[in-house]
Design a protein around this motif. Structure first.
Motif, short mmCIF file in Angstrom:
data_model
loop_
_atom_site.label_atom_id
_atom_site.label_comp_id
_atom_site.label_asym_id
_atom_site.label_seq_id
_atom_site.Cartn_x
_atom_site.Cartn_y
_atom_site.Cartn_z
N CYS A 71 0.83 -1.21 0.00
CA CYS A 71 0.00 0.00 0.00
C CYS A 71 0.86 1.26 0.00
N ASN B 19 -8.27 8.50 -4.81
CA ASN B 19 -9.52 8.43 -4.04
C ASN B 19 -10.36 7.22 -4.44
N THR B 20 -10.44 6.93 -5.72
CA THR B 20 -11.21 5.79 -6.20
C THR B 20 -10.59 4.48 -5.73
N VAL B 21 -9.28 4.35 -5.89
CA VAL B 21 -8.60 3.12 -5.49
C VAL B 21 -8.76 2.89 -3.98
N THR B 22 -8.52 3.91 -3.18
CA THR B 22 -8.61 3.71 -1.73
C THR B 22 -10.04 3.45 -1.27
N THR B 23 -11.00 4.06 -1.92
CA THR B 23 -12.41 3.82 -1.56
C THR B 23 -12.80 2.38 -1.86
N ILE B 24 -12.43 1.89 -3.01
CA ILE B 24 -12.77 0.50 -3.39
C ILE B 24 -12.08 -0.49 -2.46
N VAL B 25 -10.80 -0.31 -2.21
CA VAL B 25 -10.07 -1.22 -1.33
C VAL B 25 -10.65 -1.18 0.07
N THR B 26 -10.95 0.00 0.57
CA THR B 26 -11.53 0.13 1.91
C THR B 26 -12.89 -0.57 1.99
N PHE B 27 -13.72 -0.36 1.00
CA PHE B 27 -15.05 -0.97 0.97
C PHE B 27 -14.95 -2.50 1.02
N LEU B 28 -14.07 -3.06 0.21
CA LEU B 28 -13.92 -4.52 0.17
C LEU B 28 -13.32 -5.07 1.47
#
Length: 130
Positions: A35, A60-69
């Motif tokens: 990371c 922002n998109t990458v961190t949001t998706i990873v955080t969500f999963l």
């Protein structure tokens, strides 16, 4: 992987196995390093992308998706862990109640404590196997 108790004796689902695997991998130091490397590689990419909006949108998109999963996986793992811990606590309380019941024959003052334990933990009054 199976739970050891007869109540929980079942084979876990494919998603549960994946959650266990992913949780074991993401809790290791190398995941943090990966990371960090992604952020370090992303930072100078501003010069390639040209606009700050696109540059920020990517991270922002990458961190949001990873955080969500990861939150979904964490919730799954935590729920299963809570269920196992609760089962173990119930088994301990049940064993303690059985022991108190046996000792209450010699120490009548334990009857009140036994009733309080059963009420507090929600144990049903039943005959011991011994």
């Amino acid at each position: 992987m199976q739970f050891s108790s007869p109540k929980f004796r079942r084979t876990i689902s494919v998603f549960d196995r994946f959650a266990i695997y992913a949780g074991a991998r993401t809790s290791q130091g190398w995941f943090f390093v990966v990371c960090t490397v992604i952020v370090v590689l992303w930072a100078p990419s501003f010069f390639l992308l040209g606009t700050i909006d696109t540059w920020q949108l990517i991270i922002n998109t990458v961190t949001t998706i990873v955080t969500f999963l990861l939150v979904a996986l964490l919730q799954n793992t935590q729920k299963r862990s809570d269920d196992v811990v609760q089962h173990k606590l119930n088994a301990i309380a049940d064993g303690l109640a059985d022991l108190m019941k046996q000792l209450a024959q010699q120490h009548p003052e334990l009857d009140k404590a036994l009733r309080e334990l059963r009420l507090a933990v929600g144990l049903e009054d039943h005959e011991s196997a011994s």
